[in-house]
Every structure is written in C-alpha cells, then in structure tokens.
Scaffold this motif. Sequence first.
Motif, short mmCIF file in Angstrom:
data_model
loop_
_atom_site.label_atom_id
_atom_site.label_comp_id
_atom_site.label_asym_id
_atom_site.label_seq_id
_atom_site.Cartn_x
_atom_site.Cartn_y
_atom_site.Cartn_z
N GLY A 1 0.82 -1.20 0.00
CA GLY A 1 0.00 0.00 0.00
C GLY A 1 0.86 1.26 0.00
O GLY A 1 0.63 2.18 -0.78
N MET A 2 1.88 1.26 0.87
CA MET A 2 2.76 2.43 0.94
C MET A 2 3.49 2.65 -0.38
O MET A 2 3.77 3.79 -0.76
CB MET A 2 3.82 2.22 2.03
CG MET A 2 3.28 2.31 3.44
SD MET A 2 4.64 1.91 4.57
CE MET A 2 3.74 1.34 5.98
N LEU A 3 3.83 1.57 -1.06
CA LEU A 3 4.55 1.69 -2.33
C LEU A 3 3.60 1.94 -3.50
O LEU A 3 4.02 1.97 -4.65
CB LEU A 3 5.37 0.42 -2.62
CG LEU A 3 6.47 0.06 -1.62
CD1 LEU A 3 7.04 -1.32 -1.94
CD2 LEU A 3 7.57 1.10 -1.65
N HIS A 4 2.32 2.06 -3.21
CA HIS A 4 1.28 2.22 -4.24
C HIS A 4 1.29 1.06 -5.22
O HIS A 4 1.14 1.23 -6.42
CB HIS A 4 1.44 3.55 -4.99
CG HIS A 4 1.34 4.72 -4.07
ND1 HIS A 4 0.15 5.11 -3.51
CD2 HIS A 4 2.28 5.55 -3.60
CE1 HIS A 4 0.37 6.15 -2.72
NE2 HIS A 4 1.66 6.44 -2.75
N LEU A 5 1.52 -0.14 -4.70
CA LEU A 5 1.54 -1.32 -5.56
C LEU A 5 0.40 -2.28 -5.23
O LEU A 5 0.34 -3.38 -5.77
CB LEU A 5 2.88 -2.05 -5.42
CG LEU A 5 4.11 -1.34 -6.02
CD1 LEU A 5 5.38 -2.10 -5.66
CD2 LEU A 5 3.97 -1.21 -7.52
N SER A 6 -0.50 -1.87 -4.34
CA SER A 6 -1.61 -2.77 -3.99
C SER A 6 -2.43 -3.08 -5.22
O SER A 6 -2.68 -2.21 -6.05
CB SER A 6 -2.54 -2.10 -2.97
OG SER A 6 -1.82 -1.65 -1.88
N GLY A 7 -2.84 -4.33 -5.32
CA GLY A 7 -3.73 -4.72 -6.40
C GLY A 7 -3.12 -4.62 -7.77
O GLY A 7 -3.83 -4.52 -8.76
N SER A 8 -1.80 -4.67 -7.86
CA SER A 8 -1.18 -4.61 -9.18
C SER A 8 -0.31 -5.84 -9.42
O SER A 8 0.13 -6.49 -8.48
CB SER A 8 -0.30 -3.36 -9.30
OG SER A 8 0.85 -3.51 -8.51
N THR A 9 -0.09 -6.15 -10.69
CA THR A 9 0.79 -7.28 -10.98
C THR A 9 2.22 -6.95 -10.55
O THR A 9 2.96 -7.83 -10.12
CB THR A 9 0.77 -7.63 -12.49
OG1 THR A 9 0.87 -6.42 -13.22
CG2 THR A 9 -0.46 -8.36 -12.87
N ALA A 10 2.60 -5.67 -10.63
CA ALA A 10 3.95 -5.29 -10.21
C ALA A 10 4.17 -5.65 -8.75
O ALA A 10 5.24 -6.15 -8.37
CB ALA A 10 4.16 -3.79 -10.44
N GLY A 11 3.15 -5.40 -7.91
CA GLY A 11 3.26 -5.76 -6.51
C GLY A 11 3.49 -7.25 -6.32
O GLY A 11 4.33 -7.68 -5.53
#
Lengths: 290, 318
Positions: free
Chosen positions: A143-153
């Motif tokens: 969440g902090m990295l703004h990667l929630s819910g993404s394939t990158a995450g």
Amino acid sequence: MINKMRNFERYGGRLFVYGCLAFLATLYLVPLWVMLITSFKPLDEIYSGSLIGLPKQFTFEAWSKAWSTACIGTNCVGLSPFFLNSLIITVPSVFVSTSIGAINGYTLAKWKFRGSDLFFAFMLFGCFLPLQAVLLPIARVLGMLHLSGSTAGLILVHTVYGIAFTTMFFRNYFVSFPDELTKAALVDGAGFFRIFFSIALPTAIPIAVVCCIWQFTSIWNDFLFGVSFSAGGSSPITVALNNVVNVTLGRKQYNVDMAAALIAALPTLIVYVLSGRYFVRGLTAGAVKG
Amino acid sequence: MAFRLAFCLNLNWPGNSRNDMVRRTDIKRYFADQLPKIVLAPSGLIILVITYGFIAWTASISLSSSRVMPIYDFVGLEQFIRLWSTPRWYIAVKNLFIFSALYLSIATFFGLFIAILLDQRIRAEGFLRTVFLYPMALSFIVSGVAWKWVLNPGLGIQNVVRSWGWTSFTFDWLVNPNYALYTVVIAAVWQSSGFAMAIFLAGLRGIDNSIIKAAQMEGASQVRIYVSVVVPMLRPAFLSVVVLLGQIAIKTFDLTFALTNGGPGGATEMPSMFMFSATFERNQMAVGAASAMMMLAAVVAIIVPYLYTELRKPANDQ
C-alpha cells in the motif's frame, strides 16, 4: 519341486508388484482423466450422468468458453487475461529470484566468512515460513509503495520471497563444486565475479533449471498472495479459476470448470512432463542437506 | 569436508597468492576481502526485513487492539485470550490435528509403499514415477476443483456406482459435515504422496545392496527383508517426509478454500482460513495476527529442530 515353488513365488511376487502399481497408477490418473473427458462433453451429457465414460459428443465448446467468455464475478472475459497476468507475474519473478539466488549461493558456498553458515540458516527458515505470519505487513508495505492490487506488486512479493529457496538450491549445489577449481582460478588472478561468471556459473546450468522449474511451479500455482494482494483485473489465474468455479448463477457448468482448471494446470503440467527429472530434484532438494 | 576446504580457502586468500599477483593497494584488498559480504548484504537486508521484520510487525499487531486498520497500541495478550476462546478457532485447530494425523500417516504409507514397489527393478519405472508425481505439479486450487467434481454426490462417484446397479450406495462426504474433512485428506494425499514417494525412493537407492544380498542369503523373504532391514534404514527419509509434509499441512489453505471453502458449516475450517477471514473479512485484524503467530509457532516447533540437525550433519561427518 523346490525350483517350481521358487518360480511361483517369484512370478507371484512380480504379478503382485505390477498389479499394485497398475491399480495405483489408475487411481492417480482418474482425476485427470475425469477432468479431461468432462471438459470435452456438452453440458447435457454431463447432467445425464456419465462421470468416467468417453464423451459421446466431442466438443471444444467448454474450452473456448473457459478461455474467452466465462464470468469472473460480473466480468465475462474468460481466463485469457488472467493467464496473461500469471505469465507477466511469473516470468520476471522467476528470472530475478533465480539470478539473485545464483550469486548468493555461490558466495555462501565458496566465499565463507565468519557467520556465513549462520546467515544461511537464517535465510533457510524463509523457505518454511508460514506466509500468514507476514501477510499483513506485506499488504501495508505494498500500500505504501502504491503497488496494492497490481501485478507489479505480486512480482515484487514473489521475487523477494523466492530468494530463500533459490539461494538454498544454488548454495547446496556450489558446496560440492570443487575448491581446487576456484583456488586455481584465484592463483591465475581471477576475482570473485570472474570466477562466478566464467567457472562456477557455466557448470550450474542443471541446478539453474531445477531452480527455475521450482520457482515457476510455485509462483504459477500460488493462491494466497494472489488472493490477498490482487484486485479484479490483476488477479493471477488461480484466483480467477476459483472465481469461475464459484459462480452460483444458473446450472453449474462443470465442463467449463474442468476446462478452466486444465487451462490453469497446463503450463506447470507441460513443464513437469518435459522435465520431470529436474522437477523431482527440486522437490527433494529441501529434504537433502547441503 | 567442504567446510574445511572452504576454511583453507579463506586463510590462503589473499596471503599465499599475493606474491603471484600484482600488488594491490590496501583499500583495494580490503574491498576484495569484503566483497562476499557486500554481495550478500542486499539479500540479507531483504530477508531480515521481509521475514524477521515482518514477523515482528505481525507480532506487534497481535498485541494491539487493531480491527480494520492497524493501531499500534498495546493490550498485552488480550487477543490471544480472545483467540483461544473463539469456538471457531478451536474447531480449526481440532480439524488441523485430525487432518494432519490422517494426511501424514496415509501419505507416508502410500509414498513408502509405491517407492518400494518401484524399487523392484520394474519396467516403465520412469513413466510410473511421472504418473505418481504429476499431481504435485498442479495448483491446490486445480486439485480442489477436480476433486470437488469427482466427489460431488449428484453426478460424481456416488452416481457412477449407483448406475452400476448398487442403488443404495452413498458417498456424500463432501457435503456431510461429519465426513467433509476426510475429502480434504483424500485430495491432499492424492496431491502429495508422490512427494513422499520421491524422498523414499531416493532413500532406497542410497541403501547398500550388499546388506539386502546378505539377508537374502540367510533365506529371509522379500517382505521380511523390507520390514526388518530396509524400512528401519530409511529413518532419515521418514524424518524428512514427516517434517516437510507436516509443515505443508499446517499451511493448508488453497485446497480447503477450493474444495470446501471451510464448509459445510465450518467442518473443514483450518487455522490458515481462520487467519484469512479474521484479517480480511471479519475486521478482527489483531485476532488474525494472533492466529498467524500461533501458526508460526507450530511451524517453528517442527522446522527449527529439523534445520538444526540437517545443518549440523556435514560437521558431524568430518
């Protein structure tokens, strides 16, 4: 007379061995067989009640439905975008984690320093870590990295949690790599990286294959990370498959379910059938100390 | 052995080879000496954070009063007390024990039995090995979906046997709260007994043939040889199988998720599912974290002694 008895005993024994193996093999194959034939049957034939018989009417309809029109929630696009997601997640995670594992394993096996074995032991625990114990922090950090819910995450998570395994594979391999070779190279003036790239790594192709297969299988088959950290369109195929199967509207389309399950299973099955030996080595590596 | 050689390597470098090589400056040499540590540092840092740091983070949440979002206050062991007074958690733990006991013993038995059969110098061994191991390549979700179909009472096995003429045959374990857990055992054994087989087979191949030959000379029957000579020699393989399957059992999540989704009526609830639903669905984040810590404790209790003995082995061999 005694000879005859011996013969009987021997052939009886052989018969028992082959009989048991054939029976068990059939048992193990039944689910796959049922999945296959169900996926090629029209729905009416399934509801008329034939679980194990060959399809009377052979159709690819369920496969095309599962691939391109089956509903995941309200989104009726089939499994194809999620198949692609899984590929996008799996391929980079496998390569990055394997590369990191290769250099780590080489360092831990051939360049020991005070505490390097302890370091390895601490790393090794990561192979057995119940992921539930780190699930919440991962969610927060993504969440902090703004990667929630993404394939990158998911790529990031699979890569970092793969390092323990990949390091273990390479470390256990390089431990048996002869020290004479590294020593000779040192005398010849080769350094840490030169020895790694020109001497150690070229011999490590088989273990690299084992490692890639292991990582591919476990990342492709992952469900916990997928269901926890992906949303809607970024889900991997395991999550999408579970959603397809749990659609409650109308008559249950078992043939589509089975085709969907087979689509999700095909990549790992193919890799397994093509490279079973390496797959088994990866499986048993965790059981064999370095 | 490897330990000792590597130790020598460390001592000799760069001392012995210095004369043969271009003299380096002290700074360069220091850098070269530290290079292994520098290479390992990023991974070490990552592991430290994502494994141990995150465990500590979860532990701190388990000691807080967090519900929907993490709150970093301190309420002591309140959440653990709450956890252990939740009937649903008790059911999950009880289910896990029953499941693990059955799964471990049946998968170990089948794994050993198949490995022994395959070790009889038979034809098509490669093919058969492939057959027994292929479920291991599948995702638990896929096998859950497959078994859900095979075991469903309406059109699955029950229906097949009835169509053969045994019309009163009943096999409704999947939807029967008293038996649903056993369907999870069936699917899990199917999926991973091949893994046990692979480990036992490796163990069997490592046994010295002359011992078996000697027993044969004594006139012992094949069965007798296996029961009293070979199987006791597989102790290390047994340990590996039980430990590795045991930690898989504790983490069982996907399979129950796909096969029964914890039902019917919580009959197949597992700690991993409890943790997931408490955290993400029931807004009891701290209780979820507490349950995760309990799972961690169980895995640590199994794995740490195992790793300790496994890692000590090379030192003992010297």
